[in-house]
Design a protein around this motif. Structure first.
Motif: not given
Length: 563
Positions: A159-165, A167-169, A213-218
């Motif tokens: 998951e990444v921050d919606r305001q700063d993609r 930043v991995e949360q 959420a905004i998920y960045k695929i890794v």
């Protein structure tokens, strides 16, 4: 006390207007009018683009548009910007919720064969009718994302921050998005690519945790290079694209399942789709949706390949990008990364229109500066100008209010000046549906402005910057479109100005094609006329006997009623 302050302010506004008027006729130098070209090549008709839909346009639109081609062509529309007619995630989707680029209403998928806009056969009929009237077809192209996969598929993500993609949360974990696309209705027709998690860089829904959420695929942990081991030179860490806008830290992700253009299969498939749209479907150009969010390197290459496909058919391809930002430098940066022929929307000009029209006090605005820091100022030959769009109409995400009286002025600025390619909005021409239903804009006079552009807005341009609240200009015509026109407008009180049209037009009588001002203006021996407009209004003067004046009967509002 309040009335006294208002009186003082009004007198001060009048003082400012008086200080900023153009030079008087006695001191002004009469502008030169270009002589006829030695080759006498015909002056081409002005181009005018129509956004041929609004957000709440009812279904079956391809047939509706086919029935309007002749009327719209006659009034001066030269190109239709069509909505994204690919298969959406449900039968009523507008196409920005794109499921399958290759399905234009031809295959039974997502509970329907036709798209909301119509079937493939109806689209082909529309394109054929448009071509018979020399109306270009510009296709709205959604290359940023896909939605509503056919099956869930497990993948690793953070998951990444919606305001700063950037930043991995969370730590990497397995999620289960609807991200497998196998297109059961289309099968392998046109394209055999089936989409999996590897073809995407992000998504917004995990079915397993039922979380948005905004998920960045890794990369899966087992695929990562081991410390000390040799690394495959072709290996690339899965991440957001870096050649995108830098808003939100990194603006690659916009919505739904974000397409990863670092994947070779994706690049090949989407490039082939662009060639197919040009060569087989027959579109004349593309409106690229959400360009800040798509790899700029991929976009540049995609444009080049699509243009090569058009060139093989001895055609030019029109490309315009939607970069919604009021900072002109952001838009210029994207344009500079593309080729020199790309167009972009003049969002800064639209923002200026909104500021001027909604200002509560005319001391806060200066109509003469409406072009400041706009694409019209920096790239006039590549600016697409607009007053409203499906994104900015009431109720939409970037709703941009324009005062009703000012829409007519804004359209006059767009349509009757030399700079820019004007884009007329369907909802302003025919009215809008939905929760914010409205009738046609400009008191039904927008067709007359479009026709005025077709017939009279040619040749050299002389500006008259009368005051903060009133401006005007003259179009002097060309050797074969000799009449030209005079435009005067005001955002304050009634205005008038002595304007030069040329001594060859002495004795002619000019009247307002919009009917906003009833005066008949006789041009004097020196080539000047005193032109007027009412308060918060615009007047467009043309020679009373000019060829084409009779055509304005075709602009009756009754002819522009959506069925």
């Amino acid at each position: 006390m309040a009335s006294w302050l208002r009186s003082k302010a009004q007198r001060f506004e009048g003082f400012l207007d008086g200080r900023t008027k153009s030079p008087t006729n006695e001191t002004a130098t009469a502008p030169a009018v270009k002589a006829a070209s030695e080759t006498n090549r015909p002056t081409p008709q002005n181009s005018t683009l129509l956004q041929a839909f609004e957000w709440h346009t009812p279904g079956g639109h391809w047939s509706r548009l086919a029935n309007t081609v002749s009327t719209l062509s006659d009034v001066g529309i030269t190109a239709f910007w069509l909505p994204p007619g690919c298969k959406a995630n449900d039968p009523h989707g507008n196409g920005y919720d794109c499921y399958d680029l290759w399905d234009l209403g031809e295959f039974d998928q997502k509970w329907t064969r036709a798209t909301k806009w119509g079937s493939r056969e109806e689209l082909d009929e529309l394109i054929a009718k448009a071509k018979s009237s020399d109306v270009l077809i510009i296709w709205d192209t959604v290359l940023n994302h896909k939605t509503a996969g056919d099956a869930k598929e497990e993948c690793w993500a953070v998951e990444v921050d919606r305001q700063d993609r950037t930043v991995e949360q969370t730590a990497p974990r397995k999620i289960e998005p609807w991200i497998h696309f196998n297109f059961p209705g289309r099968g392998d027709h046109y394209s055999s690519l089936k989409w999996h998690w590897q073809h995407f860089s992000g998504t917004d829904w995990d079915q397993r945790s039922q979380k948005n959420a905004i998920y960045k695929i890794v990369d899966p942990p087992e695929s990562l290079p081991r410390p000390g081991a040799a690394v495959d030179p072709n290996w690339r860490k899965k991440d957001w694209a870096t050649d995108v806008d830098d808003s939100n830290g990194n603006n690659d992700y916009l919505m739904f399942s974000n397409i990863d253009y670092s994947n070779a299969e994706v690049r090949e498939d989407v490039q082939k789709w662009g060639e197919w749209m040009v060569s087989e479907v027959g579109v004349d150009g593309f409106r690229l949706d959400a360009v800040p969010h798509i790899s700029w390197m991929f976009t540049r290459g995609w444009i080049r390949i699509a243009k090569e496909a058009a060139k093989r058919q001895n055609r030019e391809l029109f490309i315009m990008g939607e970069f919604y930002n009021s900072n002109v430098n952001k838009i210029l940066q994207w344009m500079d990364r593309m080729d020199s022929g790309v167009y972009a929307y003049d969002i800064p000009l639209l923002s200026n229109f909104a500021k001027v029209s909604m200002a509560k006090n005319k001391l806060d605005v200066d109509l003469r500066k409406v072009f400041k820091n706009t694409l019209i100022q920096h790239r006039p030959s590549n600016a697409v100008t607009l007053v409203t769009s499906h994104d900015t109409q009431p109720g939409q995400a970037v709703d941009t209010p324009i005062a009703p009286y000012f829409k007519t002025l804004a359209y006059a600025i767009m349509l009757l000046r030399r700079e820019g390619l004007p884009c007329v909005f369907w909802g302003d021409l025919y009215g809008t549906k939905g929760p914010h239903t409205s009738s046609a804009a400009c008191e039904g006079k927008l067709p007359a402005l479009v026709l005025g552009r077709k017939l009279f807005a040619y040749g050299e341009q002389t500006d008259y910057l009368q005051s903060r609240t009133s401006i005007g200009w003259v179009r002097h015509g060309t050797w074969d479109r000799a009449d030209g026109c005079v435009v005067i407008m005001s955002i304050g009180g009634a205005a008038k100005n002595s304007m030069f049209v040329g001594p060859t037009k002495a004795g002619q009588v000019w009247t307002d094609i919009l009917g906003n001002c009833g005066d008949a203006i006789t041009i004097d021996d020196r080539g000047y006329g005193i032109f007027r407009c009412a308060d918060k209004s615009v007047a467009v003067y043309v020679r009373k006997e000019a060829p084409g004046r009779a055509d304005f009967g075709a602009c009756h509002p009754a002819k522009f009623t959506m069925q």
